[in-house]
Structures are given as C-alpha cells and as structure tokens.
Motif scaffolding. Structure first.
Motif, PDB file in Angstrom:
ATOM      1  N   LEU A  29      -7.966 -16.542  52.147  1.00 43.65           N
ATOM      2  CA  LEU A  29      -8.721 -15.331  51.229  1.00 43.65           C
ATOM      3  C   LEU A  29      -8.596 -16.072  49.691  1.00 43.65           C
ATOM      4  O   LEU A  29      -9.441 -16.091  48.940  1.00 43.65           O
ATOM      5  N   VAL A  30      -7.265 -16.627  49.675  1.00 41.25           N
ATOM      6  CA  VAL A  30      -7.207 -17.232  48.058  1.00 41.25           C
ATOM      7  C   VAL A  30      -8.493 -18.214  47.777  1.00 41.25           C
ATOM      8  O   VAL A  30      -8.971 -18.272  46.725  1.00 41.25           O
ATOM      9  N   ALA A  31      -8.687 -19.143  48.872  1.00 35.96           N
ATOM     10  CA  ALA A  31      -9.690 -20.260  48.748  1.00 35.96           C
ATOM     11  C   ALA A  31     -10.934 -19.505  48.312  1.00 35.96           C
ATOM     12  O   ALA A  31     -11.733 -20.021  47.314  1.00 35.96           O
ATOM     13  N   VAL A  32     -11.436 -18.576  49.042  1.00 32.36           N
ATOM     14  CA  VAL A  32     -12.816 -17.772  48.653  1.00 32.36           C
ATOM     15  C   VAL A  32     -12.567 -17.084  47.251  1.00 32.36           C
ATOM     16  O   VAL A  32     -13.528 -17.316  46.597  1.00 32.36           O
ATOM     17  N   LEU A  33     -11.687 -16.496  47.098  1.00 39.15           N
ATOM     18  CA  LEU A  33     -11.386 -15.695  45.728  1.00 39.15           C
ATOM     19  C   LEU A  33     -11.212 -16.403  44.613  1.00 39.15           C
ATOM     20  O   LEU A  33     -11.672 -15.956  43.626  1.00 39.15           O
ATOM     21  N   ALA A  34     -10.795 -17.687  44.919  1.00 42.28           N
ATOM     22  CA  ALA A  34     -10.212 -18.511  43.433  1.00 42.28           C
ATOM     23  C   ALA A  34     -11.540 -18.651  42.598  1.00 42.28           C
ATOM     24  O   ALA A  34     -11.532 -18.709  41.448  1.00 42.28           O
ATOM     25  N   GLY A  35     -12.831 -19.039  43.346  1.00 34.63           N
ATOM     26  CA  GLY A  35     -13.892 -19.280  42.387  1.00 34.63           C
ATOM     27  C   GLY A  35     -14.278 -18.132  41.560  1.00 34.63           C
ATOM     28  O   GLY A  35     -14.652 -18.077  40.380  1.00 34.63           O
ATOM     29  N   PHE A  36     -14.173 -17.008  42.368  1.00 32.12           N
ATOM     30  CA  PHE A  36     -14.561 -15.484  41.334  1.00 32.12           C
ATOM     31  C   PHE A  36     -13.415 -15.217  40.252  1.00 32.12           C
ATOM     32  O   PHE A  36     -13.926 -15.017  39.258  1.00 32.12           O
ATOM     33  N   ILE A  37     -12.145 -15.733  40.671  1.00 34.01           N
ATOM     34  CA  ILE A  37     -11.215 -15.558  39.750  1.00 34.01           C
ATOM     35  C   ILE A  37     -11.327 -16.377  38.396  1.00 34.01           C
ATOM     36  O   ILE A  37     -11.467 -15.912  37.243  1.00 34.01           O
ATOM     37  N   LEU A  38     -11.647 -17.816  38.967  1.00 34.35           N
ATOM     38  CA  LEU A  38     -12.024 -18.790  37.820  1.00 34.35           C
ATOM     39  C   LEU A  38     -13.163 -18.207  37.077  1.00 34.35           C
ATOM     40  O   LEU A  38     -13.018 -18.135  35.969  1.00 34.35           O
ATOM     41  N   ALA A  39     -14.346 -17.542  37.423  1.00 36.76           N
ATOM     42  CA  ALA A  39     -15.545 -17.369  36.842  1.00 36.76           C
ATOM     43  C   ALA A  39     -15.111 -16.196  36.054  1.00 36.76           C
ATOM     44  O   ALA A  39     -15.381 -16.160  34.892  1.00 36.76           O
ATOM     45  N   ALA A  40     -14.169 -15.412  36.191  1.00 32.53           N
ATOM     46  CA  ALA A  40     -13.851 -14.141  35.482  1.00 32.53           C
ATOM     47  C   ALA A  40     -13.069 -14.797  34.333  1.00 32.53           C
ATOM     48  O   ALA A  40     -12.927 -14.149  33.200  1.00 32.53           O
ATOM     49  N   LEU A  41     -12.070 -15.978  34.486  1.00 30.68           N
ATOM     50  CA  LEU A  41     -11.614 -16.161  33.325  1.00 30.68           C
ATOM     51  C   LEU A  41     -12.183 -17.345  32.383  1.00 30.68           C
ATOM     52  O   LEU A  41     -11.790 -17.451  31.351  1.00 30.68           O
ATOM     53  N   VAL A  42     -13.404 -17.630  32.838  1.00 27.17           N
ATOM     54  CA  VAL A  42     -13.941 -18.692  31.827  1.00 27.17           C
ATOM     55  C   VAL A  42     -14.184 -18.132  30.466  1.00 27.17           C
ATOM     56  O   VAL A  42     -14.010 -18.849  29.640  1.00 27.17           O
ATOM     57  N   PRO A  43     -14.563 -17.055  30.352  1.00 26.22           N
ATOM     58  CA  PRO A  43     -14.993 -16.600  28.955  1.00 26.22           C
ATOM     59  C   PRO A  43     -13.719 -16.864  28.100  1.00 26.22           C
ATOM     60  O   PRO A  43     -13.877 -16.853  26.855  1.00 26.22           O
ATOM     61  N   TRP A  44     -12.402 -16.726  28.491  1.00 30.22           N
ATOM     62  CA  TRP A  44     -11.209 -16.868  27.738  1.00 30.22           C
ATOM     63  C   TRP A  44     -10.807 -18.378  27.596  1.00 30.22           C
ATOM     64  O   TRP A  44     -10.447 -18.815  26.587  1.00 30.22           O
ATOM     65  N   LEU A  45     -11.092 -19.170  28.914  1.00 29.16           N
ATOM     66  CA  LEU A  45     -10.902 -20.569  28.684  1.00 29.16           C
ATOM     67  C   LEU A  45     -11.802 -21.338  27.701  1.00 29.16           C
ATOM     68  O   LEU A  45     -11.297 -22.219  27.194  1.00 29.16           O
ATOM     69  N   GLN A  46     -13.134 -20.969  27.879  1.00 29.31           N
ATOM     70  CA  GLN A  46     -13.907 -21.640  27.189  1.00 29.31           C
ATOM     71  C   GLN A  46     -13.683 -22.004  25.822  1.00 29.31           C
ATOM     72  O   GLN A  46     -13.658 -23.256  25.364  1.00 29.31           O
ATOM     73  N   PRO A  47     -13.198 -21.013  25.029  1.00 26.98           N
ATOM     74  CA  PRO A  47     -12.902 -21.405  23.535  1.00 26.98           C
ATOM     75  C   PRO A  47     -11.864 -22.403  23.374  1.00 26.98           C
ATOM     76  O   PRO A  47     -11.847 -23.133  22.449  1.00 26.98           O
ATOM     77  N   TYR A  48     -10.914 -22.407  24.371  1.00 28.46           N
ATOM     78  CA  TYR A  48      -9.819 -23.277  24.240  1.00 28.46           C
ATOM     79  C   TYR A  48     -10.070 -24.731  24.559  1.00 28.46           C
ATOM     80  O   TYR A  48      -9.601 -25.522  23.851  1.00 28.46           O
ATOM     81  N   PHE A  49     -11.047 -24.820  25.582  1.00 28.88           N
ATOM     82  CA  PHE A  49     -11.052 -26.290  26.009  1.00 28.88           C
ATOM     83  C   PHE A  49     -12.536 -26.864  25.507  1.00 28.88           C
ATOM     84  O   PHE A  49     -12.724 -27.883  25.693  1.00 28.88           O
ATOM     85  N   GLY A  50     -13.348 -25.893  25.054  1.00 27.98           N
ATOM     86  CA  GLY A  50     -14.680 -26.356  24.501  1.00 27.98           C
ATOM     87  C   GLY A  50     -15.311 -27.251  25.426  1.00 27.98           C
ATOM     88  O   GLY A  50     -15.603 -27.092  26.794  1.00 27.98           O
ATOM     89  N   GLU A  51     -15.813 -28.332  24.914  1.00 27.36           N
ATOM     90  CA  GLU A  51     -16.570 -29.248  25.552  1.00 27.36           C
ATOM     91  C   GLU A  51     -15.774 -29.933  26.770  1.00 27.36           C
ATOM     92  O   GLU A  51     -16.568 -30.404  27.680  1.00 27.36           O
ATOM     93  N   ARG A  52     -14.743 -30.054  26.939  1.00 26.65           N
ATOM     94  CA  ARG A  52     -13.857 -30.399  28.109  1.00 26.65           C
ATOM     95  C   ARG A  52     -13.640 -29.371  29.230  1.00 26.65           C
ATOM     96  O   ARG A  52     -13.168 -29.653  30.039  1.00 26.65           O
TER      97      ARG A  52
END
Lengths: 115, 768, 142
Positions: free
Chosen positions: B2-25
């Motif tokens: 279940l974790v394997a399937v949901l991980a993608g959704f969870i990461l997708a939900a976190l992207v808006p917060w991660l993007q500003p920190y990591f920018g281009e990388r």
C-alpha cells in the motif's frame, strides 16, 4: 386524525406551489416557507401519529414503558427544520441580490442568464 | 505494498513545499522515489520467478466489503518495474528538460500522481479499484497533455484524449460491473479462475464488447488511434512515459490480465487479432508517412499496441511469450527513443525530421543512443526487439485463426517499421548538415542517462535473453495463460521461416527508407481523400454535432420560466403516480376520524392562515399568516408526542420572522402580474398536486411495508446510546454521519449568504 | 433597520442574554436524556445574541462575541468531525460512540461520550451559521 392531517398537508402543498408559481419574486419566498412546513408535516404524518407518548425513556428504565411515538421521523424532521431555515436564508439573500442587479421584481424578466 | 502505491501520491502532495527548497535540483530528488520503488519491486523477482504471487489486502470500508487488494504476479511485476524504472529516468530527465520553467512544480505533481495511479492500476486485485486507478491515469494524462494550456492545439489534444479514453472508460465500467456480477466477485485473482463459467454465461458477449471498448480506446486501437499522436502536444518526457512506455499499455495490460477469464472464444480471437492487426499496419504506415520525429514515434507506438492486442487475441502459449517479450522490448526502446527525441528537440529547437541533418558531429552520443534503440525498434539482431519480432512471427505462423493473413500483415508492418526506424535514427544524424534554429549541442548527463541505460538493457537482454527469460518472462506469460509457461528465449533459432521473413522485411524496409521522400509524397497523394473521412474527422463532426444539439435543446428545456418548470414536474408526477395509484392500487384508504375538538381548532387555524397567506396583497399580512401556520405546525408536533420538534419549530419560526423583517421589506411589495386565467391554471396544477399528496399520505398511513427500524433505536438507546431522549440519540449517535452532513449544509448556507453579501459591495462601487 | 435606541429593549436584552445562554447550555447538556440537544440549544443561544444585536447594534455585538461567527461555525464542524474520529483511536470504525465515566470529587460520576462532544459541535455550528447569516444581513442593510 390521520385523514384530517392528510387533507391539511394536501392544502399546504397546493398553497405553497401556487405561491411559487407567481411571477412576483416576494411571493416565491412565502411559497418556500409553506413548502418546507408542508414537507415536514407530510413526513410526520406518514410516520404515524401518537398522542401524548413522546419517545423518552423514564429515568432508571432500559426501555420506554408502553408504546411511544416513532423517534426516527422526528430526528429526521428536526434537522430538516434547521436546514430549511438555512436554505430559506440563502434563498432570501439570493432574491435580494437578484433584485438589486436586475431591478425587476417580475420573475419573467429574470429568465435571461446574461443579465 | 500500500505504501508503494501511495508514496507517489504523497510525494506529489509534498511537491509544492519541496520545490522552493530544492529549485532546479528538485527533479533529482524526486527521482529517488521511483528508483527506490524499482529496488523494492526487484526484491520480488526471485519469488515471482519461482512461480509465487504476493497478495496484500487492506480493509477499506469493511462494513461494505470494500477493500484495497493488491496482487503481484509476473505480469504485474513486469509492469511495475517498467513504471518505476522508466519513471525514475523520466523524472530525472524532466528536471533538466524543463530547466528554468516556472511550472516545474505543477509538472512534477501531475507526473508523480500519474506514476502512482499507474502502479495502482497494475497492482490492483479488485475490479473497482482498478477502474478508479484507470480513470486517474486518464485524468493525469489529460492534465499533462494540456500542460501547455495556453496553446490551443494542446488544449484540443488533451480534451480529445480525455473524451476518447474516458468515453471508453464508461463502457469499461459497465463491462467490469457486469463481469463482477457474472463472476460473483470483484476480486480479479478469483475471477480468472472462473473463466469457463464466465465464457458460457449469457452476458458474455455484451460484457466482452464493453471491456474491449474500454481497452481499445485506452490503447489507441483503430479506429480510436488518432488521439495518441495528438497527445504528443505534451512535453516530451510525458510522451516518453505516458504515451509510449506506460499508460497506453493499460488497455493491453487489461486484455492480458483478463485473458484467462474472457479469452479463447471465437469472438475474442476474431476481434482482438483483427483489430490488433489492422492497428499494427495502420500505425506502421502512418509512421512512415509522418515527418515530425515525435509523430513517427507515436505512430510506431500505435503499431506496437496493435501488435500486442493481436498477440493477446491469438492467445496461444507462444503468442503469450511473444506478448511479454514484445511489451518489454517496446517499453525499453520506445522510452529511450522518445528521450532521445526530446534531446534532439532541446538541442536543435525543431521537431521536424526534414529540418535536421548531419548532426552526428555535434551530438555523437545522442546519435549512438538513437542508433541502438532504433535497431531494436527495427527488430535487428542482436537487440532485444529482434527476439520479440521473431517470437511474434513464429506464433503468428502457428496461429489458429487467420494465421496467414496476420503473418502477412506482420511482415508488411516489419518492413514499414524498418523504414521508420531509419527515419528516426539516420535522417537527423547523417547526410548534409542543416542549419537548425538553435546551435546543436549534446543534452545534459541527466537527459542522457535514461536512453543510455534503456539502450544498454535492450542490448544486454538481446545478447543474454536468459536474464529476462528466467526472471519474469515465464512468470508473466504464465499469468496470461493461467498455466505455467516455460519460455526459452534465444537470439539464434536456426534458419527458420520467421528469420527468412525478417530478412525480407529488413531488405524491403531499407529500400523503402532510401526512397523515403518519394514514398511519402506518393502516400500523401493516395490517402488524402481518406484522411478527410478518417476517424479523427468523425470525432470532430461528433463534437460539433454535440454542441449543435446542446444549442438546440437547451432553450427548449431551460426556458427560464419557473412556473412552467414546476408545472412540468407536477403534471408528470401526477400523471405517473396517479395512473399507478388508479390502475394498480387495491387496498383501502385510511379513514381514522377520531379528531379532538382542540385539534380541529388548530386545523381550522392552519387552513385559514394558509389560504390568507396566498390571498393577501400585504407583505406584513403574509409574514404574519406564515408565522401562524408555523406555530400551528409546532402545536401539532407538541400534541403528537414530538416535544423536540415543537421547540425547534417555535425557535426557527421566530428566527424566520426576524429574517423576513430584515430582508422582505427591502424588496418590492406584492404585485399581481398574472392574468386571472393564468391564476386559475396555476391553481389547478397546485390543486392536483395537493390532491395527489393527500391520497398518497392516506395510502401510506394505511400500510406498513416493513417493520420500523426504530424499535431497535428504542430498545438500544439506553444500553448502547447512554441516552434517554431517543430522538437526540438518533441525531448524535445512530445517524451522526447524517447529522454531520446536515450541519455542513447549514454552514454552507451561512457561507453562501456571507459571500453573496460581501460580493455586493465591490460591484456597487464599480458602478458608482 | 437596527437603531440602538430603545432603552426598554436594551435593558431586556442585557438581562435576557445571560439567562438565554445559560438556558441554552442547560438545553444542550440535558438533550441526551430530555427534550433539547445541540440544534435547539444553538437556536436558543442565537436568539439571545440576535436580541442583543437588535438592541445594541452590530459593533457592540461583535465586541461581545469576541470572535467572528464564521470561526465559530468552523470550530463546531471541526469538533463534530473530531468526535467522529475518536472512534478510530479506540480501534473501531469512525463514528463509533466512545463513553467514559470519570468520577469527579464532590460531583460524583458523570458520563462523557463522543456523542455529547458531537452535540457540542452541532451547537457551535448552528450558533455560528445563524449569527453569520443575521450579522451579514444586518450589516448589508445599514
């Protein structure tokens, strides 16, 4: 009593519908109020009428003593009363707003969607 | 799992917060997730190779028997590895491809959500869950095709893909529900064991047609193939991932997954192999006819999907092995080629093959990688694509149905594909150098990693076919045919008829490529009239007809007169229910007339107030009489054992009057607009409904169709509910979910009132 | 429409509001055993505030409330949802009623349950929603 109540509900439905079919927007509101009362009463009567035996359980008892009124329609109607008040408030403000924008109290002049 | 399937959704939900920190990388960071998933799925390889299947069941809504069930066998594992493995490279690639694009965050959200949906799709062991993931892939695909949403072409392509795939999805839903009903279970691993019973069931044919319609639209089979090339409006990493390696495989996956349950009948074999064969040739032909690099690749994807459908249709053991090998081979080389195409586009600024030439000096690595994967596409040894093609030809020669025809089609296809592969791998890099909009340069390492690894795998699997063969091909093919299969993959089968046919095709393809420009011109001359009447033109006409129909129907149905809406509804209701009541009803009507004096008095008050509210011309009079009606109702509640209702009614009635005073007198007074005739007509309609309600109520009171559930409520209120007011216990305990919904409605009404009033003010200011 | 003028109304409102609020809490707490409950109690409390609004006007009412009525609505909904989720902590499906009977010195054993908390959520939602509606309307009419 159920027979009399059925006639009353019929009259209330007819009256509310008649008011909702008027062109004057203010009469629509009166129709809405009557309609929610009529619907609640319809439900109440359909659940069966019982005189003087509310669905309360005496202190210390496990179950009500003797036959009591059906509590389920009552629970449903209770929330329906509050909801219909919320909806009425919404409808009132909507009509008020529509009147301000269109400046017409004739429903027939409000039928265009682009005004 | 279940974790394997949901991980993608969870990461997708976190992207808006991660993007500003990591920018281009950020892309490199996100790529870690699919990479980790690949490793995770790889741990299942030994077990699956030994013939085991893993299952994981998570209760979801146990009360309804709904569960999230996942099932991992050879077929699911193969696809899961492709999805996560290619996904890792695509995510890595996309970071550099969209270098400096402010929309990167949005892109990764959609891409990761897609990846998770796709994993869920191939791992689901429940038809309904499978369908939900299926639709999720359609939606994410829609968003990704339309990523460049300011471009009208992209918007149109996105909508087209959505309409076609979701339209097919509707058919699929019906088909799956039918399948679940016929099989008596929605669990896929149980359904596939009941193939015989399903195939003999009376609903088999409609069921099959519906499922196939869903699968064919998703996998772009003729005549639905047109949406796939148009989907190339998406950014290239998306094309590489969704529209070649993974999503379009969903339809084919479904065919394979349900083959043990539905396959093997005459209908299945005929439909799948003929449609598949037709799609295969059409795709190959259109690939040669195109000049845009992504279009050539897209049509060759259509070709591959047709081949897979055809093999699923043939359904022999050899065909199943060929199916798996071809699927794996295609994913490897097509993913790589699309990434190469993206690199070319990135490095030169054009997508047109005719505008490129002699790039081998400027982009030597790209040229090499393109060549490796294109050889696999063309089906030349020693690449893995060659093995797939040989197996296909072998199985077609032994096909039980239309073997000769299918083989012929496959040879023609192979010939055309060789020419198309030449166009992709040779045309841009050899010949005279041509000026391109940008000075050609090699793409970055992150962008080369994907094609390099995928190309190497194509080569490795081709040279040592035992690796994939032992690891999962046998297991995957076994899942398709419901019997254990042992696949022997080899590069050299001896001097066989398939080898001869291959050689013929390669020679013909090389000849065709050498005359590509002339051949294309000839093709365009011949098929121009056909294009005008093709399926895409049909789609356009359908959409135009749909809006036209809407334009005609809407004014008739949505005329804007409230009283005619009401009259239509009421008259329909009265006619239908009244007719049923008269013709079918045989019982009596309630005639209890034990009315007390004070009850009669309240009733008279109720009627007088109601009638007065309708007749009065004064607003105040109407408000007062409506209030009287409300209090009369409250008295009824009190008399008939409902104290809670009575209190509520009185309070609400009071608040209503306050509300009316606040608003009603700001509105215009009562006016009589209608003619007497109109009023009489309205009164008749209203009277009809009133009579119907009275009759229905009399019938309802006279009958009890089922035992009231409130007996349970009364009996358990104190022991379970700890409350002696049963009405309240129902509201806050027995039916709390219901009540929660209701207080949300109340809150929504309040928010609606608030926002409508807030909205008024700026509008006024603007006007003044 | 709302002119804070009448002395009689103001005196009455000042006297009645605490009584009405007390009464509403009484109705709320006894609702599980006798007629009453979150909806009725919420209506009673709102009526008290609305009377105050008519007597003293909007700024005074807002000051009295201290919070925006919309926040009260939200708090009520949150509380109701939270009480439903309490069942999950106990390992049951959501909405399963949880009951505790802590013994408090001097008062004795009282019963607290998630349905009671839910009813408090209903109470707050009704107050918040009704006040949002009436205060917005009153503001619009001024």
């Amino acid at each position: 009593m159920e027979t009399l109540m059925a006639v009353l509900v019929g009259i209330a439905f007819a009256a509310s519908l008649y008011m909702m079919m008027r062109r004057s927007i203010v009469k629509l509101i009166i129709g809405l109020i009557l309609l929610s009362n009529a619907a609640n009463l319809l439900f109440f009567t359909a659940g069966g009428l019982t005189r003087g035996a509310p669905p309360l359980i005496p202190e210390g008892a496990e179950a009500p003593a003797g036959a009591v009124a059906d509590p389920l329609p009552q629970a449903l109607i209770l929330t329906a009363i509050v909801i219909s008040f919320g909806v009425l408030a919404f409808a009132l403000v909507l009509i008020r707003k529509a009147y301000q924008v269109v400046q017409a109290d004739d429903l027939d002049q409000m039928k265009g969607t682009d005004t | 799992m279940l974790v394997a399937v949901l991980a993608g959704f969870i990461l997708a939900a976190l992207v808006p917060w991660l993007q500003p920190y990591f920018g281009e990388r950020a892309g490199r960071l996100y790529a870690l997730l699919p990479a980790a998933l690949t490793l995770y799925f790889a741990t299942f390889l030994p077990g699956v190779a030994a013939g085991e299947a893993s299952q994981a069941v998570y209760p979801w809504v146990p009360g309804l028997g709904l569960e999230l069930a996942f099932y991992l066998d050879g077929l699911s594992l193969l696809l899961a590895l492709l999805i996560s493995g290619i996904g890792a490279f695509v995510v890595l690639y996309a970071g550099d491809y969209l270098h400096g694009d402010p929309r990167q965050a949005r892109f990764f959200v959609q891409l990761l959500a897609f990846m998770a949906s796709m994993l869920g799709l191939v791992l689901s062991d429940n038809l309904i869950a499978l369908f939900i993931f299926w639709e999720l892939t359609s939606i994410t695909s829609y968003l990704l095709i339309g990523f460049d949403h300011e471009d009208a072409t992209a918007r149109r392509a996105a909508l087209q893909g959505l309409v076609v795939t979701v339209g097919g999805g509707l058919a699929l839903l019906a088909g799956l529900v039918l399948l679940g009903t016929v099989a008596g279970t929605y669990t896929i691993s149980e359904i596939v064991t009941q193939g015989e019973a399903i195939r003999e069931h009376g609903h088999y044919v409609p069921l099959l047609l519906l499922v196939l319609l869903g699968a064919f639209t998703k996998s772009a089979q003729v005549p639905f193939h047109f949406w796939l090339p148009n989907a190339m409006a998406a950014p290239t990493p998306v094309s590489a991932y969704l529209h070649s390696a993974t999503m379009v495989k969903a339809g084919v996956y479904l065919l394979a997954r349900l083959h043990p349950a539905l396959g093997g009948t005459d209908a299945w074999i005929a439909i799948c192999s003929l449609i598949g064969g037709a799609t295969m040739v059409t795709g190959a032909y259109l690939a040669v006819r195109s000049t845009g690099i992504k279009w050539v690749l897209a049509y060759s994807t259509v070709m591959a999907l047709g081949t897979l459908t055809m093999l699923a249709g043939v359904g022999t053991e050899a065909a199943m092995v060929a199916f798996v090998v071809f699927l794996l081979g295609h994913s490897l080389y097509k993913g790589a080629l699309f990434l190469v195409a993206g690199g070319l586009e990135h490095g030169t600024g054009t997508k047109d093959l005719l505008a490129m030439g002699g790039l081998r000096r400027a982009m030597p690595i790209t040229a090499l990688l393109a060549a490796v994967s294109a050889l696999s596409l063309a089906g030349l040894p020693p690449l893995f694509g060659f093995i797939g093609k040989e197996l296909m030809l072998e199985s077609l020669l032994a096909a039980p149905f239309a073997g000769v025809l299918l083989t012929l089609l496959a040879v023609v296809t192979a010939l055309l594909v060789v020419a198309a592969a030449g166009a992709v791998a040779l045309r841009p890099f050899f010949g005279p150098y041509r000026e391109t909009p940008e000075v050609p340069h090699e793409p970055s390492n992150a962008m080369l990693a994907g094609p390099a690894v995928l190309g190497l795998l194509s080569l490795l699997f081709g040279l040592v076919p035992g690796i994939p063969g032992d690891a999962f091909v046998s297991a995957a093919a076994g899942a398709l045919s419901s019997e254990p299969v042992h696949a022997h993959l080899a590069l050299w089968h001896g001097l066989t008829l398939p080898l001869g046919l291959s050689a013929l095709a390669v020679a013909g393809g090389a000849l065709l490529y050498s005359r590509w420009d002339r051949a294309r011109a000839a093709m365009r001359r011949i098929d121009a009239p056909l294009y005008e009447r093709g399926p895409e033109a049909g789609y356009d006409r359908l959409m135009a007809a749909l809006s036209d129909l809407a334009r005609r129907v809407t004014p008739v149905l949505q005329h804007g007169y409230l009283r005619y809406y009401i009259a239509t509804t009421v008259l329909t209701l009265v006619a239908l229910v009244g007719l049923t009541l008269i013709t079918r009803y045989e019982g009596g009507l309630a005639t209890a007339i034990d009315v007390r004096f004070y009850e009669l008095a309240i009733a008279v008050l109720f009627v007088v107030a109601t009638v007065f509210a309708c007749r009065t011309q004064s607003r105040l009079g109407a408000v007062v009489s409506v209030g009287v009606v409300g209090y009369a109702v409250a008295l009824f509640y009190l008399l008939f054992s409902a104290p809670d209702l009575s209190i509520t009614q009185i309070l609400v009635e009071t608040l209503t009057v306050i509300l009316l005073v606040l608003v009603l007198f700001k509105l215009p007074g009562f006016v009589s607009f209608s003619s007497p005739r109109q009023r009489a007509w309205d009164a008749l309609v209203a009277g009809l409904l009133g009579t119907l309600v009275t009759l229905l109520l009399l019938v309802a009171v006279d009958h009890q169709f089922a035992a009231p559930i409130s007996e349970y409520h009364l009996a358990e209120s104190v022991p379970l509910g700890h409350g002696r007011n049963v009405v309240n216990v129902i509201i806050v305990d027995y039916r709390a979910l219901d009540t929660l919904g209701e207080i949300f409605v109340v809150a929504l009404a309040a928010i609606g009132v608030y926002s409508m009033i807030q909205y008024t003010r700026p509008a006024r200011e603007e006007r003044s | 429409m709302i002119r804070p003028r009448s002395l009689i109304l103001q005196t009455m409102a000042r006297l009645l509001l605490p009584l009405q609020l007390l009464f509403s809490v009484f109705m709320l707490l006894r609702g599980h055993d006798l007629p009453g409950g979150g909806f009725i109690a919420g209506l009673v409390a709102s009526a008290g505030f609305i009377l105050f609004l008519f007597a003293f006007g909007i700024p005074a009412t807002r000051a009295l409330l201290g919070v925006d009525p919309r926040s009260v609505t939200g708090a009520g909904l949150l509380l109701a949802v939270a009480s439903a989720l309490l069942g999950l902590l106990g390992g049951d499906p959501a909405f399963t009623a949880q009951w505790w009977q802590p013994a408090i010195p001097l008062i004795g054993t009282i019963k607290i349950g998630s349905p009671i908390i839910f009813d408090v959520g209903v109470y707050l939602t009704v107050i918040g929603a009704l006040l949002t509606i009436v205060v917005s309307l009153a503001e619009a009419e001024e």
